[in-house]
Design a protein around this motif. Sequence first.
Motif, PDB file in Angstrom:
ATOM      1  N   HIS A  97      31.603 -24.989 -13.406  1.00 11.45           N
ATOM      2  CA  HIS A  97      32.654 -24.331 -14.593  1.00 11.45           C
ATOM      3  C   HIS A  97      32.372 -25.075 -15.611  1.00 11.45           C
ATOM      4  N   ALA A 101      30.644 -23.617 -19.050  1.00  9.80           N
ATOM      5  CA  ALA A 101      31.402 -23.606 -20.440  1.00  9.80           C
ATOM      6  C   ALA A 101      30.485 -24.142 -21.607  1.00  9.80           C
ATOM      7  N   TRP A 102      29.809 -25.089 -21.390  1.00  8.11           N
ATOM      8  CA  TRP A 102      28.802 -25.779 -22.194  1.00  8.11           C
ATOM      9  C   TRP A 102      27.815 -24.824 -22.678  1.00  8.11           C
ATOM     10  N   THR A 141      29.009 -17.267 -20.014  1.00  3.30           N
ATOM     11  CA  THR A 141      30.446 -17.280 -20.719  1.00  3.30           C
ATOM     12  C   THR A 141      31.233 -16.728 -19.361  1.00  3.30           C
ATOM     13  N   CYS A 144      32.067 -19.035 -16.585  1.00  3.32           N
ATOM     14  CA  CYS A 144      32.987 -20.156 -17.125  1.00  3.32           C
ATOM     15  C   CYS A 144      34.460 -19.407 -16.813  1.00  3.32           C
ATOM     16  N   GLY A 148      36.942 -20.609 -14.059  1.00  9.23           N
ATOM     17  CA  GLY A 148      38.346 -21.070 -14.769  1.00  9.23           C
ATOM     18  C   GLY A 148      39.390 -20.410 -14.048  1.00  9.23           C
ATOM     19  N   ARG A 165      42.351 -22.109 -25.645  1.00 10.49           N
ATOM     20  CA  ARG A 165      40.928 -22.263 -25.063  1.00 10.49           C
ATOM     21  C   ARG A 165      40.527 -21.006 -24.224  1.00 10.49           C
ATOM     22  N   PHE A 169      37.768 -18.500 -25.529  1.00 13.67           N
ATOM     23  CA  PHE A 169      36.372 -17.955 -24.929  1.00 13.67           C
ATOM     24  C   PHE A 169      36.183 -16.789 -24.325  1.00 13.67           C
TER      25      PHE A 169
END
Length: 283
Positions: A97, A101-102, A141, A144, A148, A165, A169
Amino acid sequence: MSYRLLVRLGAIALAPWRGKWQSDNGPAAGVAGRRIRFPAPMHGFANPARFLRLARWMMPLLLVSGLLLSMGAVLYGAIVVPPDRLMGDTVRILFIHVPAAWLGMAGWSTIAIASLVELVWRHPLAAIAGRAAAVPGATFTAICLATGSIWARPTWGTWWVWDGRLTSFLVLLFLYFGYIALSGAAQRDMAGGGGGSRITAIFGLVGAINIPIINRSVVWWNSLHQPPSITAGKSAIDGTFLWPLLIAALGFSLVFGGVVLARMRTLLADIQAEARLRRKAMA
């Protein structure tokens, strides 16, 4: 903000480096005979043939090393790392995850930098780099958001909440979809002699506004999402989890770089094939 004003602001901001610029009079550097100036570090990569020679050996190196590091870190996190005292075994999804995200944010940062280079310096590979980063960025993305959501169900008791958040995203994913559609249309427009690439580049720069919003959302708005665990110079994550997490992030980043180079090579090959077909049709 108009396109000309955007270019002027970029030129003013980069004026201190103007003395280091060099000109490239090669056939790949100009469009319709125009003289284009690049900063010295970018000068050597303005030629697609030179870039392809470099990418030919860098791509497999990045992909192989990235796959080994990321797979090793994820397996270590799944098998060796102990359960968290609060979240139990669900914490193991952290190793997928967080890197996803990074790289979702890093992918759009790559697009924004490529867009700036395209608008200010007309670098011939900038638009290709932006297009190449869009699909892997959108993929990470989506990963993520999916991981998540899976992590949120046992932790928060729900699959989704509309907090800062998660919402920002999700907006990033839609921005990727918009950029991919625009870049495809721009490529067809350029084949017909249009200038749609500039519109795509401006969209890439404007969309970068969402990156700091994602980064600071857990600070600006009170939400279920935990605050930043890693900040400049310190980390709230125990070393047992931190080191395999950093290795996983490095591995996935190398994979991302390898995929971007592979896509750039494919896009360049498609452009060259279209140019050959056009020349044959005009002969």
